[in-house]
Design an enzyme around this catalytic site. Sequence first.
Site, mmCIF file in Angstrom:
data_model
loop_
_atom_site.group_PDB
_atom_site.id
_atom_site.type_symbol
_atom_site.label_atom_id
_atom_site.label_comp_id
_atom_site.label_asym_id
_atom_site.label_seq_id
_atom_site.Cartn_x
_atom_site.Cartn_y
_atom_site.Cartn_z
ATOM 1 N N GLY A 224 0.840 -1.192 0.000
ATOM 2 C CA GLY A 224 0.000 0.000 0.000
ATOM 3 C C GLY A 224 0.875 1.242 0.000
ATOM 4 N N GLN B 78 3.328 9.985 0.819
ATOM 5 C CA GLN B 78 4.615 9.306 1.003
ATOM 6 C C GLN B 78 5.589 9.635 -0.124
ATOM 7 O OE1 GLN B 78 2.497 5.366 1.953
ATOM 8 N NE2 GLN B 78 4.390 5.203 3.113
ATOM 9 N N CYS C 172 5.907 0.163 7.448
ATOM 10 C CA CYS C 172 5.533 1.285 6.576
ATOM 11 C C CYS C 172 6.742 1.646 5.728
ATOM 12 C CB CYS C 172 5.098 2.472 7.435
ATOM 13 S SG CYS C 172 4.630 3.919 6.483
ATOM 14 N N LEU C 173 6.516 1.873 4.438
ATOM 15 C CA LEU C 173 7.626 2.244 3.559
ATOM 16 C C LEU C 173 8.270 3.556 3.985
ATOM 17 C CD1 LEU C 173 6.201 1.303 0.030
ATOM 18 C CD2 LEU C 173 7.941 0.089 1.340
ATOM 19 N N HIS D 158 -4.653 1.835 7.032
ATOM 20 C CA HIS D 158 -3.298 2.371 7.211
ATOM 21 C C HIS D 158 -3.058 3.538 6.234
ATOM 22 C CE1 HIS D 158 1.242 1.620 7.775
ATOM 23 N NE2 HIS D 158 1.199 2.408 6.711
ATOM 24 N N GLU D 159 -3.499 3.353 4.981
ATOM 25 C CA GLU D 159 -3.261 4.396 3.965
ATOM 26 C C GLU D 159 -4.145 5.623 4.193
ATOM 27 O OE1 GLU D 159 -0.607 3.806 2.597
ATOM 28 O OE2 GLU D 159 -0.594 1.628 2.813
ATOM 29 N N HIS E 243 -2.572 7.761 6.644
ATOM 30 C CA HIS E 243 -1.511 8.604 6.058
ATOM 31 C C HIS E 243 -2.096 9.922 5.535
ATOM 32 C CE1 HIS E 243 2.314 6.490 6.066
ATOM 33 N NE2 HIS E 243 1.792 5.381 5.578
HETATM 34 CO CO CO Z 1 2.597 3.480 5.585
#
Ligand code: CO
Length: 156
Positions: free
Chosen positions: A44, A49, A87-88, A129-130, A133
């Site tokens: 995701g 991000q 998380c990236l 989660h997204e 963000h």
């Molecule tokens: Co994330």
Amino acid sequence: MNLITGENNKILRQKSKEVTQIDQEIHLLIQEMKKIMIENNGIGLAAIQLGIPKRVIVTYVNDKFRAFINPQIIKFSPETSSLIEGCLSLPGYWGEVERPEKITLRAISEQGKKIKLKAFGLLARVIQHEVDHLNGILFIDKAKEVHKESGKLNVL
Ligand code: CO
């Protein structure tokens, strides 16, 4: 575009803005998000991000790519489940997060159509989660404990 990383990075704490027009810029953004998510073995990614404060998220769950514009979770199930998240934008960090097991999502597709989706399990988790963000929330805000070490994780 590059991934924005770091728990103290202010960009990641920004609240993203609604998309008002689905134009070429949005299509290119989604393409880039897909590329960067898959290159980094993510499941995701939110536009913020990549430093773009627009309400766009992508997911890659069960070998299916999905893109959602202006996603809105309109229903959360009372049942919850816990899973380890990463998380990236927070390389090496992981923690167990409890979230509602099922959600109902409203969004706009890349083609500009209204979508209503019921999701459960991993897809429901990734979407939550997204969407967090987009509101400047990171999983480390919700995790019971945060750990930092390398390992193989679900990176959202
Ligand atoms: Co994330």
